[in-house]
Design an enzyme around this catalytic site. Structure first.
Site, PDB file in Angstrom:
ATOM      1  N   SER A 142      -5.869   4.252 -38.408  1.00  0.00           N
ATOM      2  CA  SER A 142      -6.735   4.659 -37.300  1.00  0.00           C
ATOM      3  C   SER A 142      -6.523   3.672 -36.159  1.00  0.00           C
ATOM      4  O   SER A 142      -5.960   2.590 -36.367  1.00  0.00           O
ATOM      5  CB  SER A 142      -8.193   4.595 -37.759  1.00  0.00           C
ATOM      6  OG  SER A 142      -9.088   4.687 -36.662  1.00  0.00           O
ATOM      7  N   TYR A 155     -15.030   0.724 -42.702  1.00  0.00           N
ATOM      8  CA  TYR A 155     -13.959   1.619 -42.221  1.00  0.00           C
ATOM      9  C   TYR A 155     -12.866   0.789 -41.555  1.00  0.00           C
ATOM     10  O   TYR A 155     -11.677   0.983 -41.811  1.00  0.00           O
ATOM     11  CB  TYR A 155     -14.551   2.639 -41.243  1.00  0.00           C
ATOM     12  CG  TYR A 155     -13.607   3.740 -40.808  1.00  0.00           C
ATOM     13  CD1 TYR A 155     -13.376   4.857 -41.608  1.00  0.00           C
ATOM     14  CD2 TYR A 155     -12.956   3.674 -39.584  1.00  0.00           C
ATOM     15  CE1 TYR A 155     -12.517   5.865 -41.204  1.00  0.00           C
ATOM     16  CE2 TYR A 155     -12.101   4.682 -39.165  1.00  0.00           C
ATOM     17  CZ  TYR A 155     -11.881   5.779 -39.968  1.00  0.00           C
ATOM     18  OH  TYR A 155     -11.026   6.785 -39.558  1.00  0.00           O
TER      19      TYR A 155
HETATM   20  N1  LIG Z   1     -10.988  12.249 -36.463  1.00  0.00           N
HETATM   21  C1  LIG Z   1     -10.687  11.084 -35.943  1.00  0.00           C
HETATM   22  O1  LIG Z   1     -11.075  10.767 -34.796  1.00  0.00           O
HETATM   23  C2  LIG Z   1      -9.838  10.102 -36.711  1.00  0.00           C
HETATM   24  C3  LIG Z   1      -9.405   8.955 -36.023  1.00  0.00           C
HETATM   25  C4  LIG Z   1      -8.634   8.032 -36.708  1.00  0.00           C
HETATM   26  C5  LIG Z   1      -8.285   8.240 -38.022  1.00  0.00           C
HETATM   27  N2  LIG Z   1      -8.713   9.350 -38.663  1.00  0.00           N
HETATM   28  C6  LIG Z   1      -8.316   9.516 -40.071  1.00  0.00           C
HETATM   29  O2  LIG Z   1      -7.664  10.753 -40.229  1.00  0.00           O
HETATM   30  C7  LIG Z   1      -7.804  11.190 -41.578  1.00  0.00           C
HETATM   31  C8  LIG Z   1      -8.273  12.644 -41.582  1.00  0.00           C
HETATM   32  O3  LIG Z   1      -9.572  12.703 -41.041  1.00  0.00           O
HETATM   33  P1  LIG Z   1     -10.127  13.939 -40.207  1.00  0.00           P
HETATM   34  O4  LIG Z   1     -10.587  13.411 -38.914  1.00  0.00           O
HETATM   35  O5  LIG Z   1      -9.177  15.071 -40.258  1.00  0.00           O
HETATM   36  O6  LIG Z   1     -11.468  14.228 -41.038  1.00  0.00           O
HETATM   37  P2  LIG Z   1     -12.005  15.545 -41.789  1.00  0.00           P
HETATM   38  O7  LIG Z   1     -13.335  15.162 -42.333  1.00  0.00           O
HETATM   39  O8  LIG Z   1     -11.927  16.725 -40.898  1.00  0.00           O
HETATM   40  O9  LIG Z   1     -10.940  15.707 -42.967  1.00  0.00           O
HETATM   41  C9  LIG Z   1     -10.853  14.787 -44.021  1.00  0.00           C
HETATM   42  C10 LIG Z   1     -10.616  15.533 -45.317  1.00  0.00           C
HETATM   43  O10 LIG Z   1     -10.515  14.559 -46.380  1.00  0.00           O
HETATM   44  C11 LIG Z   1     -11.211  15.091 -47.500  1.00  0.00           C
HETATM   45  N3  LIG Z   1     -11.641  14.036 -48.405  1.00  0.00           N
HETATM   46  C12 LIG Z   1     -12.671  13.157 -48.248  1.00  0.00           C
HETATM   47  N4  LIG Z   1     -12.778  12.382 -49.324  1.00  0.00           N
HETATM   48  C13 LIG Z   1     -11.786  12.757 -50.186  1.00  0.00           C
HETATM   49  C14 LIG Z   1     -11.373  12.317 -51.463  1.00  0.00           C
HETATM   50  N5  LIG Z   1     -12.012  11.324 -52.109  1.00  0.00           N
HETATM   51  N6  LIG Z   1     -10.311  12.910 -52.044  1.00  0.00           N
HETATM   52  C15 LIG Z   1      -9.664  13.930 -51.419  1.00  0.00           C
HETATM   53  N7  LIG Z   1     -10.018  14.407 -50.218  1.00  0.00           N
HETATM   54  C16 LIG Z   1     -11.066  13.816 -49.610  1.00  0.00           C
HETATM   55  C17 LIG Z   1     -12.419  15.824 -46.885  1.00  0.00           C
HETATM   56  O11 LIG Z   1     -12.983  16.752 -47.804  1.00  0.00           O
HETATM   57  C18 LIG Z   1     -11.775  16.471 -45.673  1.00  0.00           C
HETATM   58  O12 LIG Z   1     -11.298  17.765 -45.966  1.00  0.00           O
HETATM   59  C19 LIG Z   1      -8.806  10.228 -42.228  1.00  0.00           C
HETATM   60  O13 LIG Z   1      -8.097   9.252 -42.982  1.00  0.00           O
HETATM   61  C20 LIG Z   1      -9.484   9.578 -41.048  1.00  0.00           C
HETATM   62  O14 LIG Z   1      -9.987   8.300 -41.344  1.00  0.00           O
HETATM   63  C21 LIG Z   1      -9.492  10.297 -38.032  1.00  0.00           C
END
Ligand SMILES: NC(=O)c1ccc[n+]([C@@H]2O[C@H](COP(=O)([O-])OP(=O)(O)OC[C@H]3O[C@@H](n4cnc5c(N)ncnc54)[C@H](O)[C@@H]3O)[C@@H](O)[C@H]2O)c1
Length: 272
Positions: A142, A155
């Site tokens: 991230s 986080y």
């Molecule tokens: N959205 C943002 O702004 C952002 C920014 C930086 C990094 N990220 C990272 O991107 C990645 C995806 O996040 P996103 O924003 O698409 O979120 P999201 O919540 O839309 O998707 C995340 C998915 O991970 C699944 N998940 C959660 N815990 C789990 C587990 N223990 N085992 C398997 N699956 C699991 C959830 O059910 C969900 O479907 C994450 O690692 C997040 O930290 C997101």
């Protein structure tokens, strides 16, 4: 023919957000997909989207924080497809709260999914990726893996750890001439459900936090997926996603540890 045609790609956390967008974009490019998530409803929706692109797909319930299950899953995927080429360790959760208020349990949960989930996914699939002769590991950190903000200590810790782990792995693969490329991804704010699904310490309002996130997150998951896949094609070591990520990364690098004063003041002004 695209870079991904015929390749076997694993996407964790594929039931929503960036993981879903990655799955769809990989399907459009001709990849064969192993997708998994703890959310079986979201996963089934992604499976249908991927199938509608004509892609071969194996969808499984998997909790990435359960190491033994991740190890068994990797062997199962390799046996099913005969090989594995790309692993996107994407599954993640968020949690908001100050160190003083967070319990160890809250912190463990974030580390178990966001850090150990990535480590387990990497270790479980690494032998299969090496065996393929053409492997790629993509770990999602991230922008919070490049600098810290208040209320995100666990986080931040997990995402910094993903970055350290991934950069070390990349060096090892190069030094040992392994046929596995390694990319660390640092998204800025991406419009996904992560904040809606997140938990927080008592006293913070879940809807307020989600609304604040919605205001700050500017990049679509599809755009994020396209940036990631381009970075995979170019064998980049690191990729930032979104103008916010670029600006903040530059600001933090040029201001050194002094960035904390500005970020702290911004957070306070916005009630974060
Ligand atoms: N959205 C943002 O702004 C952002 C920014 C930086 C990094 N990220 C990272 O991107 C990645 C995806 O996040 P996103 O924003 O698409 O979120 P999201 O919540 O839309 O998707 C995340 C998915 O991970 C699944 N998940 C959660 N815990 C789990 C587990 N223990 N085992 C398997 N699956 C699991 C959830 O059910 C969900 O479907 C994450 O690692 C997040 O930290 C997101």
């Amino acid at each position: 023919m695209s870079h991904f045609t015929g390749k076997v790609a694993v996407v964790t956390g594929a039931g929503s957000g960036i993981g879903r967008a990655l799955s769809v974009e990989l399907a459009k490019r001709g990849a064969r997909l192993a997708i998994c998530d703890v959310d079986t409803v979201g996963l089934a929706e992604t499976e249908a989207l991927v199938r509608s692109q004509g892609a071969e797909v194996k969808a499984d319930h998997l909790d990435v924080s359960q190491r033994e299950l991740v190890l068994a899953y990797a062997d199962d995927v390799a046996a099913h497809f005969g090989t594995v080429n790309l692993v996107f360790n994407n599954a993640g959760i968020a949690f908001t709260g100050k160190v003083e208020q967070m319990s160890f349990k809250d912190m463990d949960r974030v580390m178990d999914v966001d850090f150990w989930g990535v480590v387990s996914g990497t270790k479980a699939f690494l032998p299969h990726l090496i065996e393929s002769g053409d492997g790629h590991i993509i770990n999602i950190s991230s922008i919070f893996g490049l600098f810290s903000v208040p209320t995100q200590s666990a986080y931040n810790a997990a995402k910094f750890a993903v970055r350290g782990f991934t950069e070390s792995l990349r060096m090892e693969m190069i030094a040992d001439k392994r046929p596995v490329k390694v990319l660390c991804v640092h998204p800025g704010g991406i419009k996904t459900n992560i904040a809606r699904k997140a938990e927080q310490v008592e006293g913070l309002d879940h809807d307020d936090l989600a609304k604040q996130f919605d205001k700050l997150a500017r990049t679509s998951p599809a755009k994020a997926a396209n940036v990631i896949l381009k970075a995979v094609e170019k064998n980049k070591a690191r990729v930032l996603i979104g103008a916010d990520a670029w600006v903040l990364d530059k600001f933090v690098r040029t201001s050194g540890p002094g960035y904390a004063r500005a970020v702290g003041a911004f957070s306070k002004r916005n009630g974060l």
